[in-house]
Design a protein around this motif. Structure first.
Motif, PDB file in Angstrom:
ATOM      1  N   UNK A  95       6.225   2.940 -18.427  1.00  0.00           N
ATOM      2  CA  UNK A  95       5.611   4.266 -18.430  1.00  0.00           C
ATOM      3  C   UNK A  95       4.094   4.153 -18.563  1.00  0.00           C
ATOM      4  N   UNK A  96       3.638   3.236 -19.377  1.00  0.00           N
ATOM      5  CA  UNK A  96       2.198   3.046 -19.550  1.00  0.00           C
ATOM      6  C   UNK A  96       1.568   2.406 -18.318  1.00  0.00           C
ATOM      7  N   UNK A  97       2.229   1.376 -17.784  1.00  0.00           N
ATOM      8  CA  UNK A  97       1.645   0.625 -16.670  1.00  0.00           C
ATOM      9  C   UNK A  97       1.715   1.383 -15.348  1.00  0.00           C
ATOM     10  N   UNK A  98       2.854   2.011 -15.056  1.00  0.00           N
ATOM     11  CA  UNK A  98       3.047   2.643 -13.750  1.00  0.00           C
ATOM     12  C   UNK A  98       2.606   4.102 -13.707  1.00  0.00           C
ATOM     13  N   UNK A  99       2.732   4.801 -14.829  1.00  0.00           N
ATOM     14  CA  UNK A  99       2.419   6.228 -14.838  1.00  0.00           C
ATOM     15  C   UNK A  99       1.124   6.543 -15.583  1.00  0.00           C
ATOM     16  N   UNK A 151      13.516  -1.283 -14.268  1.00  0.00           N
ATOM     17  CA  UNK A 151      12.429  -2.256 -14.131  1.00  0.00           C
ATOM     18  C   UNK A 151      12.480  -3.023 -12.820  1.00  0.00           C
ATOM     19  N   UNK A 152      13.524  -2.783 -12.005  1.00  0.00           N
ATOM     20  CA  UNK A 152      13.755  -3.584 -10.798  1.00  0.00           C
ATOM     21  C   UNK A 152      13.846  -5.066 -11.134  1.00  0.00           C
ATOM     22  N   UNK A 153      14.314  -5.344 -12.367  1.00  0.00           N
ATOM     23  CA  UNK A 153      14.465  -6.717 -12.862  1.00  0.00           C
ATOM     24  C   UNK A 153      13.146  -7.489 -12.822  1.00  0.00           C
ATOM     25  N   UNK A 154      12.031  -6.759 -12.920  1.00  0.00           N
ATOM     26  CA  UNK A 154      10.716  -7.382 -12.880  1.00  0.00           C
ATOM     27  C   UNK A 154      10.015  -7.232 -14.226  1.00  0.00           C
ATOM     28  N   UNK A 155       9.310  -8.271 -14.637  1.00  0.00           N
ATOM     29  CA  UNK A 155       8.528  -8.221 -15.867  1.00  0.00           C
ATOM     30  C   UNK A 155       7.310  -7.326 -15.676  1.00  0.00           C
ATOM     31  N   UNK A 156       7.041  -6.474 -16.672  1.00  0.00           N
ATOM     32  CA  UNK A 156       5.875  -5.588 -16.617  1.00  0.00           C
ATOM     33  C   UNK A 156       4.726  -6.270 -17.346  1.00  0.00           C
ATOM     34  N   UNK A 157       3.650  -6.542 -16.618  1.00  0.00           N
ATOM     35  CA  UNK A 157       2.560  -7.339 -17.194  1.00  0.00           C
ATOM     36  C   UNK A 157       1.324  -6.520 -17.551  1.00  0.00           C
ATOM     37  N   UNK A 158       1.123  -5.376 -16.920  1.00  0.00           N
ATOM     38  CA  UNK A 158      -0.107  -4.604 -17.150  1.00  0.00           C
ATOM     39  C   UNK A 158       0.067  -3.723 -18.382  1.00  0.00           C
TER      40      UNK A 158
END
Length: 331
Positions: A95-99, A151-158
């Motif tokens: 939510x923080x990284x994408x939105x 998460x699309x099975x992806x790590x959120x890095x930002x």
């Protein structure tokens, strides 16, 4: 009216009962023995930096274990705790990284997601009367699927810096102490006080001791159970924040073993799986015992499989001690 008076005393008095001496001293004895063994075999073990590292490593499981303790005290169990924590981890970071939501709002979204899962567990247990083991086994898989899909099975890095602040340290005597460690210890103290000194805490013990007698004296047992599951869910959200602070990422693969680690900490800490008896501070001791064992074995250079082996032995011993104590108490 006179027939209910004796029953009323039992639920309120339940949390005042002390654990059996062995149940009280077991975690402390295990901790002292482990420290003595590893302290004599590794010169790096007895150092401020190493003890600080141990506490940082157990912070996530330690906070999850607080919520697990609340559930186990009601004679329930929560297998979903690790996956719910992972869901909160992903929700707040994504939510923080994408939105682009501010960190406080994003953290609130994560806490809300974990609290909703706690509410779901509680409603299924209290309304449909389903066994907690089955309910939380199901929600474990649901939380895992939602985490992977969202998460699309992806790590959120930002991840915004505000989310990793609890992973930063301050120095005491040259030893770095993480703020997350202080938060974990504060949560244990608050929960200990709440269980020991408030009516809600006494009701929780009473439900675990004898739910039917507790209901007959006018305590709304379903409300107590529901509150326990929701509070546990919120605590899993706090653990999710600590996980983000420690790793600096949102990890959809987190939480796959934390449920068993938390149950291990609770059991080793002396809380009875049959409900109504135990201390949240014992769960802290149990989490630290497991952390010390893993740290010490790592310092000795032993394969990680020995950590799993020794942890399993400790769990069996703790449950056996609980059974012996219960049988002795009936005599």
């Amino acid at each position: 009216m006179s027939t209910t008076a004796p029953a009323a005393a039992a639920p309120t008095a339940a949390p005042r009962h002390a654990l059996p001496p062995l149940g009280q001293m077991g975690p402390a004895i295990a901790l002292v023995l482990a420290c003595a063994i590893f302290g004599t075999t590794s010169e790096r073990f007895f150092s401020g930096a190493n003890f600080s590292l141990i506490l940082q490593q157990v912070a996530v499981v330690g906070v999850i274990a607080i919520g697990q303790t609340l559930i186990v005290l009601t004679a329930g169990i929560d297998l979903s705790c690790g996956m719910v924590m992972a869901l909160g981890n992903v929700v707040m970071t994504k939510v923080a990284a994408d939105h682009g939501l501010p960190a406080p709002l994003a953290i609130g979204c994560g806490l809300g997601a974990t609290a909703l899962f706690g509410l779901l567990n509680g409603l299924l247990v209290t309304r449909l009367r389903l066994p907690p083991f089955i309910v939380t086994l199901g929600t474990f898989n649901i939380a895992f699927a939602i985490t992977q899909l969202y998460s699309n099975a992806q790590t959120i890095t930002d991840v915004p810096p505000a989310m990793t602040w609890l992973g930063t340290t301050f120095s005491i005597g040259g030893t770095g102490i993480a703020y997350g460690t202080l938060l974990m210890l504060a949560l244990y103290l608050v929960t200990w006080y709440g269980l020991r000194e408030t009516a809600g805490g006494r009701h929780l013990y009473a439900v675990g001791n004898n739910p039917e007698a507790t209901r007959l004296v006018g305590i709304r047992t379903d409300r107590v159970l529901l509150a326990a599951y929701v509070l546990a869910g919120l605590l899993y959200g706090v653990a999710a924040l600590l996980s983000v602070a420690r790793t600096g990422v949102g990890d959809p693969n987190a939480g796959q073993t934390e449920n068993l680690d938390a149950i291990t900490a609770v059991v080793i800490g002396g809380t009875s799986l049959f409900g109504g008896r135990g201390s949240v501070l014992g769960s802290l001791a149990g989490a630290v015992v497991v952390g010390v064992l893993r740290n010490g074995l790592t310092l000795l250079g032993l394969p990680s499989i020995y950590q799993v082996l020794i942890t399993g032995v400790l769990v069996i011993l703790a449950v056996a001690i609980d059974q012996i104590s219960r049988k002795a108490g009936r005599r």
